[in-house]
Design a protein around this motif. Structure first.
Motif, PDB file in Angstrom:
ATOM      1  N   GLN B  98       1.003  -1.133   0.168  1.00  0.00           N
ATOM      2  CA  GLN B  98       0.117   0.181   0.154  1.00  0.00           C
ATOM      3  C   GLN B  98       0.861   1.463  -0.080  1.00  0.00           C
ATOM      4  OE1 GLN B  98      -3.036  -1.327  -0.160  1.00  0.00           O
ATOM      5  NE2 GLN B  98      -3.776   0.733  -0.981  1.00  0.00           N
ATOM      6  N   SER B  99       2.159   1.240   0.732  1.00  0.00           N
ATOM      7  CA  SER B  99       2.618   2.514   0.789  1.00  0.00           C
ATOM      8  C   SER B  99       3.487   2.590  -0.712  1.00  0.00           C
ATOM      9  CB  SER B  99       3.629   2.334   1.875  1.00  0.00           C
ATOM     10  OG  SER B  99       4.850   1.618   1.380  1.00  0.00           O
ATOM     11  N   GLN B 100       4.014   1.303  -1.387  1.00  0.00           N
ATOM     12  CA  GLN B 100       4.297   1.682  -2.643  1.00  0.00           C
ATOM     13  C   GLN B 100       3.460   2.375  -3.347  1.00  0.00           C
ATOM     14  OE1 GLN B 100       7.102   1.043  -4.121  1.00  0.00           O
ATOM     15  NE2 GLN B 100       8.299  -0.360  -2.748  1.00  0.00           N
ATOM     16  N   LEU B 101       2.068   1.797  -3.318  1.00  0.00           N
ATOM     17  CA  LEU B 101       0.995   2.252  -4.016  1.00  0.00           C
ATOM     18  C   LEU B 101       0.856   3.671  -4.073  1.00  0.00           C
ATOM     19  CD1 LEU B 101      -0.933   0.930  -6.151  1.00  0.00           C
ATOM     20  CD2 LEU B 101      -2.306   0.819  -4.278  1.00  0.00           C
ATOM     21  N   ASN B 102       1.032   4.134  -2.766  1.00  0.00           N
ATOM     22  CA  ASN B 102       0.900   5.798  -2.378  1.00  0.00           C
ATOM     23  C   ASN B 102       1.897   6.476  -3.203  1.00  0.00           C
ATOM     24  OD1 ASN B 102      -1.283   5.295  -0.904  1.00  0.00           O
ATOM     25  ND2 ASN B 102      -0.104   5.412   1.043  1.00  0.00           N
ATOM     26  N   ASP B 103       3.142   5.902  -3.289  1.00  0.00           N
ATOM     27  CA  ASP B 103       4.208   6.594  -3.802  1.00  0.00           C
ATOM     28  C   ASP B 103       4.306   6.676  -5.311  1.00  0.00           C
ATOM     29  OD1 ASP B 103       6.723   7.753  -3.959  1.00  0.00           O
ATOM     30  OD2 ASP B 103       7.669   5.837  -4.556  1.00  0.00           O
ATOM     31  N   LEU B 104       3.800   5.801  -5.925  1.00  0.00           N
ATOM     32  CA  LEU B 104       3.233   5.540  -7.174  1.00  0.00           C
ATOM     33  C   LEU B 104       2.238   6.648  -7.482  1.00  0.00           C
ATOM     34  CD1 LEU B 104       3.612   1.726  -8.052  1.00  0.00           C
ATOM     35  CD2 LEU B 104       4.918   3.580  -8.895  1.00  0.00           C
ATOM     36  N   GLN B 105       1.058   6.596  -6.798  1.00  0.00           N
ATOM     37  CA  GLN B 105       0.138   7.548  -7.213  1.00  0.00           C
ATOM     38  C   GLN B 105       0.491   9.109  -7.100  1.00  0.00           C
ATOM     39  OE1 GLN B 105      -2.526   6.355  -4.068  1.00  0.00           O
ATOM     40  NE2 GLN B 105      -3.788   5.220  -5.699  1.00  0.00           N
ATOM     41  N   ALA B 106       1.574   9.343  -6.359  1.00  0.00           N
ATOM     42  CA  ALA B 106       2.109  10.752  -6.263  1.00  0.00           C
ATOM     43  C   ALA B 106       2.871  10.917  -7.680  1.00  0.00           C
ATOM     44  CB  ALA B 106       3.023  11.062  -5.270  1.00  0.00           C
ATOM     45  N   GLN B 107       3.662  10.054  -8.004  1.00  0.00           N
ATOM     46  CA  GLN B 107       4.390  10.056  -9.358  1.00  0.00           C
ATOM     47  C   GLN B 107       3.501   9.961 -10.408  1.00  0.00           C
ATOM     48  OE1 GLN B 107       7.348   6.903 -10.208  1.00  0.00           O
ATOM     49  NE2 GLN B 107       7.616   6.627  -7.902  1.00  0.00           N
ATOM     50  N   TYR B 108       2.284   9.254 -10.402  1.00  0.00           N
ATOM     51  CA  TYR B 108       1.387   9.591 -11.536  1.00  0.00           C
ATOM     52  C   TYR B 108       0.661  10.891 -11.631  1.00  0.00           C
ATOM     53  CZ  TYR B 108      -2.646   8.156 -14.423  1.00  0.00           C
ATOM     54  OH  TYR B 108      -3.627   7.998 -15.328  1.00  0.00           O
ATOM     55  N   ALA B 109       0.466  11.562 -10.681  1.00  0.00           N
ATOM     56  CA  ALA B 109      -0.101  12.755 -10.700  1.00  0.00           C
ATOM     57  C   ALA B 109       0.766  13.779 -11.221  1.00  0.00           C
ATOM     58  CB  ALA B 109      -0.638  13.088  -9.095  1.00  0.00           C
ATOM     59  N   SER B 110       2.110  13.717 -10.747  1.00  0.00           N
ATOM     60  CA  SER B 110       3.262  14.404 -11.258  1.00  0.00           C
ATOM     61  C   SER B 110       3.342  14.483 -12.945  1.00  0.00           C
ATOM     62  CB  SER B 110       4.743  14.269 -10.481  1.00  0.00           C
ATOM     63  OG  SER B 110       5.444  14.755 -11.118  1.00  0.00           O
ATOM     64  N   LEU B 111       3.384  13.268 -13.240  1.00  0.00           N
ATOM     65  CA  LEU B 111       3.720  13.072 -14.723  1.00  0.00           C
ATOM     66  C   LEU B 111       2.254  13.480 -15.403  1.00  0.00           C
ATOM     67  CD1 LEU B 111       5.259   9.353 -14.517  1.00  0.00           C
ATOM     68  CD2 LEU B 111       6.332  11.460 -15.312  1.00  0.00           C
ATOM     69  N   GLN B 112       1.160  13.250 -15.009  1.00  0.00           N
ATOM     70  CA  GLN B 112       0.014  13.730 -15.604  1.00  0.00           C
ATOM     71  C   GLN B 112      -0.141  15.393 -15.714  1.00  0.00           C
ATOM     72  OE1 GLN B 112      -3.360  12.527 -13.286  1.00  0.00           O
ATOM     73  NE2 GLN B 112      -4.598  11.919 -15.167  1.00  0.00           N
ATOM     74  N   ALA B 113       0.527  15.890 -14.519  1.00  0.00           N
ATOM     75  CA  ALA B 113       0.587  17.463 -14.646  1.00  0.00           C
ATOM     76  C   ALA B 113       1.715  17.879 -15.660  1.00  0.00           C
ATOM     77  CB  ALA B 113       0.926  17.944 -13.451  1.00  0.00           C
ATOM     78  N   GLU B 114       2.663  17.153 -15.671  1.00  0.00           N
ATOM     79  CA  GLU B 114       4.036  17.394 -16.592  1.00  0.00           C
ATOM     80  C   GLU B 114       3.168  17.324 -17.947  1.00  0.00           C
ATOM     81  OE1 GLU B 114       7.153  19.218 -16.617  1.00  0.00           O
ATOM     82  OE2 GLU B 114       6.491  18.271 -14.713  1.00  0.00           O
ATOM     83  N   GLU B 115       2.528  16.501 -18.252  1.00  0.00           N
ATOM     84  CA  GLU B 115       2.031  16.069 -19.588  1.00  0.00           C
ATOM     85  C   GLU B 115       1.133  17.207 -20.153  1.00  0.00           C
ATOM     86  OE1 GLU B 115       0.170  12.127 -19.696  1.00  0.00           O
ATOM     87  OE2 GLU B 115      -0.588  12.462 -21.709  1.00  0.00           O
TER      88      GLU B 115
END
Lengths: 92, 299
Positions: B98-115
């Motif tokens: 679950q903590s890996q998942l949280n980390d990935l969610q943050a990355q996902y949001a950041s990439l989405q914003a960059e995109e």
């Protein structure tokens, strides 16, 4: 005057806002000189918010250059320092 | 000097260096236009690269989510079977997933914003490049080389500033995706090695194996119960608990339907022994009890 916020585009800002923006700019400059990351972040945010509040977007097909250019809102102190010297910027 | 002014000066001097190259300023127009088109392609590639990274993160999120769900189910099963130790282990692994998942969610949001940022930047640059092309054609058609210079400078400063901005945005996006890719690569490796997939993978195996074993044990018991039922109340005792001597002779008879007469022969003392075995310890009893009929068969 036209102001560019890097990564966001250009805004047309009323000249009456100039004095206020210069004050915010001075605070930012001071924070950079002192290397105060917290104050730097606050000052950069305030300056960019000030430009946004006083400005309206320039049409995308305009080819006018900007009088002033501001760093990215999420830029960190080291990044902005680089932008203020010759090494940091990538030529167009 | 003020920050805004210094950034502006440096930015402009860099951007304008490209200007002084051509003999005939009108040639500069075509040269610059080519570069603008290249930059447009570059920014579109940038958008695609960021999207690829984002999808990769999304895939990993799905994988880890599945592991997490699996572990939750395992914990539930383990608890249902009275194995709190196993349940605890499964939940511990689930919390790390679950903590890996949280980390990935943050990355996902950041990439989405960059995109999104790059997409908008590419649209803005496209508008300016279109405007520049029109201006360029007008200048070439209308002005002599000498006259053209001022007009060209005007058109240039705007577009080169935009190019510089977009160029930096691409660079930033590349830096970010490179970081994310390194992390995504590390997670892929973890998943492949089993260490994290062992959030569901290797360690999962011991939880799952134990549960399976218990499950198998239970199944055997259930089967036994069923058989007992089929064979009839009295028949069961003999198979499980009957005296060694009598048991053998009965077992040989059991495969056929001849089992029925047996109960009466053995009497009513045994029934109490039979239920005791399956009820006690599930995992262990499964094996001996399954063996018993087979051993009997052999003889």
């Amino acid at each position: 005057m036209i102001v560019r916020i890097l990564g966001e585009g250009q805004l047309s800002v009323d000249d009456t806002a100039r004095a206020g923006l210069n004050d915010l700019d001075a605070k930012l400059s001071d924070a950079i000189d002192r290397g105060d990351e917290t104050e730097f972040r606050r000052a950069l945010k305030a300056l960019i918010a000030g430009v946004r509040a006083a400005g309206s977007p320039v049409p995308p097909d305009s080819l006018q250059p900007s009088e002033l250019i501001l760093p990215y809102e999420d830029a960190d102190l080291a990044e902005v320092r680089k932008m203020m010297t010759d090494e940091g910027l990538i030529p167009g | 000097m003020s920050v805004m002014k210094r950034v502006t000066l440096i930015f402009r001097s860099k951007a304008n260096k490209a200007l002084d190259r051509m003999e005939d300023p009108r040639e500069t127009l075509d040269y610059s236009y080519q570069r603008q088109l290249e930059m447009l392609q570059k920014v579109r590639r940038g958008v695609a690269d960021v999207a690829t990274s984002r999808k990769r993160v999304e895939l990993q999120m799905n994988q880890i989510q599945q592991q997490s769900n699996k572990l939750e189910k395992q914990a539930r099963d383990a608890l249902g079977a009275g194995r709190e130790d196993l349940a605890r282990e499964a939940l511990t692994r689930r919390s790390s997933a679950q903590s890996q998942l949280n980390d990935l969610q943050a990355q996902y949001a950041s990439l989405q914003a960059e995109e999104e940022k790059l997409t908008v930047a590419s649209q803005r640059l496209q508008s300016k490049v279109d405007a520049f092309r029109t201006r360029k054609e007008t200048i070439k058609a209308t002005y002599t080389a000498a006259e053209a210079q001022t007009r060209i400078n005007e058109a240039f400063s705007g577009i080169s500033e935009e190019m510089g901005d977009v160029g930096m945005a691409i660079q930033r996006a590349e830096d970010k995706t490179a970081q994310m890719q390194a992390r995504a690569g590390a997670i892929d490796e973890l998943l492949a090695s089993g260490a994290l997939e062992d959030v569901s993978g290797a360690p999962r195996d011991d939880i799952q194996a134990e549960l399976d074993r218990m499950g198998a044990g239970n199944d055997v018991e259930l089967e036994l119960q069923k058989l007992r039922g089929e064979i009839g109340g009295g028949a069961t005792p003999e198979l499980e608990a009957g005296s060694p001597g009598g048991n053998n002779s009965q077992a040989t008879a059991a495969p056929g339907q001849a089992a029925r007469p047996a109960p009466s022969a053995s009497g009513g003392a045994q029934p109490s022994a039979t239920p005791a075995i399956p009820a006690s310890d599930v995992g262990e009893s499964a094996i001996p009890s399954a063996d018993t009929p087979r051993a009997g068969d052999g003889t």
